[in-house]
Design a protein around this motif. Structure first.
Motif, mmCIF file in Angstrom:
data_model
loop_
_atom_site.group_PDB
_atom_site.id
_atom_site.type_symbol
_atom_site.label_atom_id
_atom_site.label_comp_id
_atom_site.label_asym_id
_atom_site.label_seq_id
_atom_site.Cartn_x
_atom_site.Cartn_y
_atom_site.Cartn_z
ATOM 1 N N ASP A 45 -3.900 2.922 -18.721
ATOM 2 C CA ASP A 45 -5.107 3.412 -18.039
ATOM 3 C C ASP A 45 -5.713 2.333 -17.143
ATOM 4 N N LYS A 46 -5.743 1.098 -17.615
ATOM 5 C CA LYS A 46 -6.276 -0.004 -16.798
ATOM 6 C C LYS A 46 -5.427 -0.214 -15.552
ATOM 7 N N LYS A 47 -4.109 -0.133 -15.705
ATOM 8 C CA LYS A 47 -3.222 -0.309 -14.556
ATOM 9 C C LYS A 47 -3.429 0.801 -13.534
ATOM 10 N N ILE A 48 -3.586 2.034 -14.000
ATOM 11 C CA ILE A 48 -3.805 3.158 -13.089
ATOM 12 C C ILE A 48 -5.114 2.971 -12.320
ATOM 13 N N LYS A 49 -6.168 2.602 -13.034
ATOM 14 C CA LYS A 49 -7.466 2.409 -12.373
ATOM 15 C C LYS A 49 -7.411 1.284 -11.348
ATOM 16 N N ARG A 50 -6.713 0.213 -11.689
ATOM 17 C CA ARG A 50 -6.603 -0.909 -10.749
ATOM 18 C C ARG A 50 -5.850 -0.485 -9.488
ATOM 19 N N LEU A 51 -4.753 0.252 -9.655
ATOM 20 C CA LEU A 51 -3.992 0.713 -8.501
ATOM 21 C C LEU A 51 -4.796 1.703 -7.668
ATOM 22 N N GLN A 52 -5.595 2.551 -8.324
ATOM 23 C CA GLN A 52 -6.409 3.497 -7.570
ATOM 24 C C GLN A 52 -7.484 2.770 -6.770
ATOM 25 N N ARG A 53 -7.979 1.665 -7.274
ATOM 26 C CA ARG A 53 -8.950 0.865 -6.505
ATOM 27 C C ARG A 53 -8.313 0.285 -5.252
ATOM 28 N N PHE A 54 -7.037 -0.016 -5.320
ATOM 29 C CA PHE A 54 -6.338 -0.523 -4.136
ATOM 30 C C PHE A 54 -6.358 0.484 -2.991
ATOM 31 N N LEU A 55 -6.314 1.764 -3.333
ATOM 32 C CA LEU A 55 -6.237 2.793 -2.307
ATOM 33 C C LEU A 55 -7.578 3.155 -1.686
ATOM 34 N N LYS A 56 -8.654 2.773 -2.356
ATOM 35 C CA LYS A 56 -9.984 3.082 -1.806
ATOM 36 C C LYS A 56 -10.255 2.194 -0.599
ATOM 37 N N PRO A 57 -10.848 2.794 0.444
ATOM 38 C CA PRO A 57 -11.129 1.986 1.655
ATOM 39 C C PRO A 57 -12.209 0.957 1.451
ATOM 40 N N LYS A 87 0.825 -1.212 0.000
ATOM 41 C CA LYS A 87 0.000 0.000 0.000
ATOM 42 C C LYS A 87 0.862 1.267 0.000
ATOM 43 N N GLU A 88 2.059 1.174 0.551
ATOM 44 C CA GLU A 88 2.959 2.327 0.578
ATOM 45 C C GLU A 88 3.586 2.583 -0.790
ATOM 46 N N ILE A 89 3.687 1.548 -1.623
ATOM 47 C CA ILE A 89 4.333 1.656 -2.930
ATOM 48 C C ILE A 89 3.352 2.129 -4.002
ATOM 49 N N ILE A 90 2.082 1.895 -3.795
ATOM 50 C CA ILE A 90 1.067 2.161 -4.814
ATOM 51 C C ILE A 90 1.048 3.612 -5.295
ATOM 52 N N PRO A 91 1.092 4.627 -4.417
ATOM 53 C CA PRO A 91 1.086 6.012 -4.926
ATOM 54 C C PRO A 91 2.260 6.311 -5.869
ATOM 55 N N ALA A 92 3.428 5.760 -5.576
ATOM 56 C CA ALA A 92 4.578 5.968 -6.457
ATOM 57 C C ALA A 92 4.353 5.292 -7.809
ATOM 58 N N LEU A 93 3.748 4.113 -7.794
ATOM 59 C CA LEU A 93 3.451 3.415 -9.049
ATOM 60 C C LEU A 93 2.436 4.198 -9.885
ATOM 61 N N ILE A 94 1.418 4.731 -9.215
ATOM 62 C CA ILE A 94 0.411 5.523 -9.921
ATOM 63 C C ILE A 94 1.078 6.739 -10.571
ATOM 64 N N LYS A 95 1.941 7.402 -9.831
ATOM 65 C CA LYS A 95 2.639 8.575 -10.361
ATOM 66 C C LYS A 95 3.492 8.196 -11.573
ATOM 67 N N GLU A 96 4.193 7.072 -11.492
ATOM 68 C CA GLU A 96 5.032 6.611 -12.593
ATOM 69 C C GLU A 96 4.189 6.292 -13.833
ATOM 70 N N TYR A 97 3.061 5.597 -13.633
ATOM 71 C CA TYR A 97 2.187 5.281 -14.761
ATOM 72 C C TYR A 97 1.574 6.542 -15.364
ATOM 73 N N LYS A 98 1.241 7.527 -14.523
ATOM 74 C CA LYS A 98 0.693 8.778 -15.052
ATOM 75 C C LYS A 98 1.734 9.529 -15.879
ATOM 76 N N ASN A 99 3.000 9.470 -15.471
ATOM 77 C CA ASN A 99 4.063 10.089 -16.262
ATOM 78 C C ASN A 99 4.224 9.374 -17.605
ATOM 79 N N GLN A 100 4.164 8.038 -17.579
ATOM 80 C CA GLN A 100 4.234 7.270 -18.820
ATOM 81 C C GLN A 100 3.057 7.619 -19.725
#
Length: 98
Positions: free
Chosen positions: A86-98, A30-43
């Motif tokens: 886009d699919k990867k970003i959405k999946r990672l964002q779902r991980f962060l939702k409570p 869960k701590e790594i997910i925001p960094a992954l989202i940021k990296e995918y958004k840059n890509q």
């Protein structure tokens, strides 16, 4: 031979975990997910810029076949990659939702 295929299918199903279960098993992820989202958004941003640039170049031609071919190529390569990101970003964002 049939028994081997059945065993493989059963073990594959048995080793499948949901996203919630994976987060429960690996809470440090869960701590790594925001960094992954940021990296995918840059890509994604880089890819969108490349698609726009290439599309503008394609549209400068007056040859319809050239436009058709390269637009199709662009869709099959870069636009397809964009959809995957886009699919990867959405999946990672779902991980962060409570």
């Amino acid at each position: 031979m049939g028994n081997i295929m059945n065993y493989h299918t059963e073990t594959t199903r048995a080793n499948t975990y949901s996203d919630a279960e994976l987060l429960e098993i690996f809470p440090e992820a869960k701590e790594i997910i925001p960094a992954l989202i940021k990296e995918y958004k840059n890509q994604r941003k880089y890819l969108v810029r490349a698609i726009i640039k290439e599309h503008k170049y394609i549209m400068t031609s007056s040859d319809e076949m050239f436009i058709y071919f390269w637009t199709a190529w662009l869709q099959l390569t870069k636009v397809h990659d964009l959809l995957i990101i886009d699919k990867k970003i959405k999946r990672l964002q779902r991980f962060l939702k409570p």
